[in-house]
Design a protein around this motif. Sequence first.
Motif, PDB file in Angstrom:
ATOM      1  N   ILE A   2       0.855  -1.187   0.000  1.00 41.19           N
ATOM      2  CA  ILE A   2       0.000   0.000   0.000  1.00 41.19           C
ATOM      3  C   ILE A   2       0.890   1.236   0.000  1.00 41.19           C
ATOM      4  N   ASP A   3       0.627   2.144  -0.935  1.00 41.39           N
ATOM      5  CA  ASP A   3       1.458   3.342  -1.073  1.00 41.39           C
ATOM      6  C   ASP A   3       1.375   4.274   0.122  1.00 41.39           C
ATOM      7  N   ASN A   4       0.161   4.462   0.625  1.00 40.97           N
ATOM      8  CA  ASN A   4      -0.046   5.436   1.684  1.00 40.97           C
ATOM      9  C   ASN A   4      -1.048   4.866   2.692  1.00 40.97           C
ATOM     10  N   PRO A   5      -0.619   3.914   3.525  1.00 39.68           N
ATOM     11  CA  PRO A   5      -1.572   3.242   4.413  1.00 39.68           C
ATOM     12  C   PRO A   5      -2.101   4.166   5.513  1.00 39.68           C
ATOM     13  N   LEU A   6      -3.300   3.855   5.983  1.00 38.06           N
ATOM     14  CA  LEU A   6      -3.854   4.546   7.142  1.00 38.06           C
ATOM     15  C   LEU A   6      -3.260   3.910   8.391  1.00 38.06           C
ATOM     16  N   THR A   7      -2.889   4.726   9.325  1.00 33.72           N
ATOM     17  CA  THR A   7      -2.341   4.213  10.572  1.00 33.72           C
ATOM     18  C   THR A   7      -3.427   4.179  11.643  1.00 33.72           C
ATOM     19  N   SER A   8      -3.170   3.463  12.706  1.00 25.88           N
ATOM     20  CA  SER A   8      -4.162   3.373  13.779  1.00 25.88           C
ATOM     21  C   SER A   8      -4.195   4.637  14.635  1.00 25.88           C
ATOM     22  N   VAL A   9      -3.168   5.450  14.543  1.00 22.44           N
ATOM     23  CA  VAL A   9      -3.130   6.735  15.246  1.00 22.44           C
ATOM     24  C   VAL A   9      -3.106   7.828  14.182  1.00 22.44           C
ATOM     25  N   TRP A  10      -4.064   8.729  14.263  1.00 22.62           N
ATOM     26  CA  TRP A  10      -4.163   9.809  13.275  1.00 22.62           C
ATOM     27  C   TRP A  10      -3.810  11.110  13.945  1.00 22.62           C
ATOM     28  N   ASN A  19     -11.861  11.938   4.426  1.00 20.74           N
ATOM     29  CA  ASN A  19     -11.793  11.823   2.967  1.00 20.74           C
ATOM     30  C   ASN A  19     -11.183  10.489   2.546  1.00 20.74           C
ATOM     31  N   ARG A  20     -10.132  10.078   3.203  1.00 16.46           N
ATOM     32  CA  ARG A  20      -9.486   8.815   2.851  1.00 16.46           C
ATOM     33  C   ARG A  20     -10.351   7.617   3.207  1.00 16.46           C
TER      34      ARG A  20
END
Length: 84
Positions: A2-10, A19-20
């Motif tokens: 994944i190029d730009n993964p979502l992390t568990s801490v934002w 948006n993501r």
Amino acid sequence: MIDNPLTSVWESSDTPLLNRLIQLHCRHTSWPRILDSTWGNGLFWKGTFWDTVGIDIDPARGVIIAHNEYLPFTQESFDCVIYD
């Protein structure tokens, strides 16, 4: 990969995360129909460009008056239902 993964801490404002998440979970359509079933003041959507329908149990909120356990919509009315 994944190029730009979502992390568990934002560590940013809600807008880029929201948006993501919508793009990830509603990827079958470019302009999803979104229901926020716990609208409150609608602050969760501030700064976003999504067309969102909100419901709340408080008539003063200026949105559709409904309880999120008893949605007054048919099953196919929305692409995403948000509980913030």
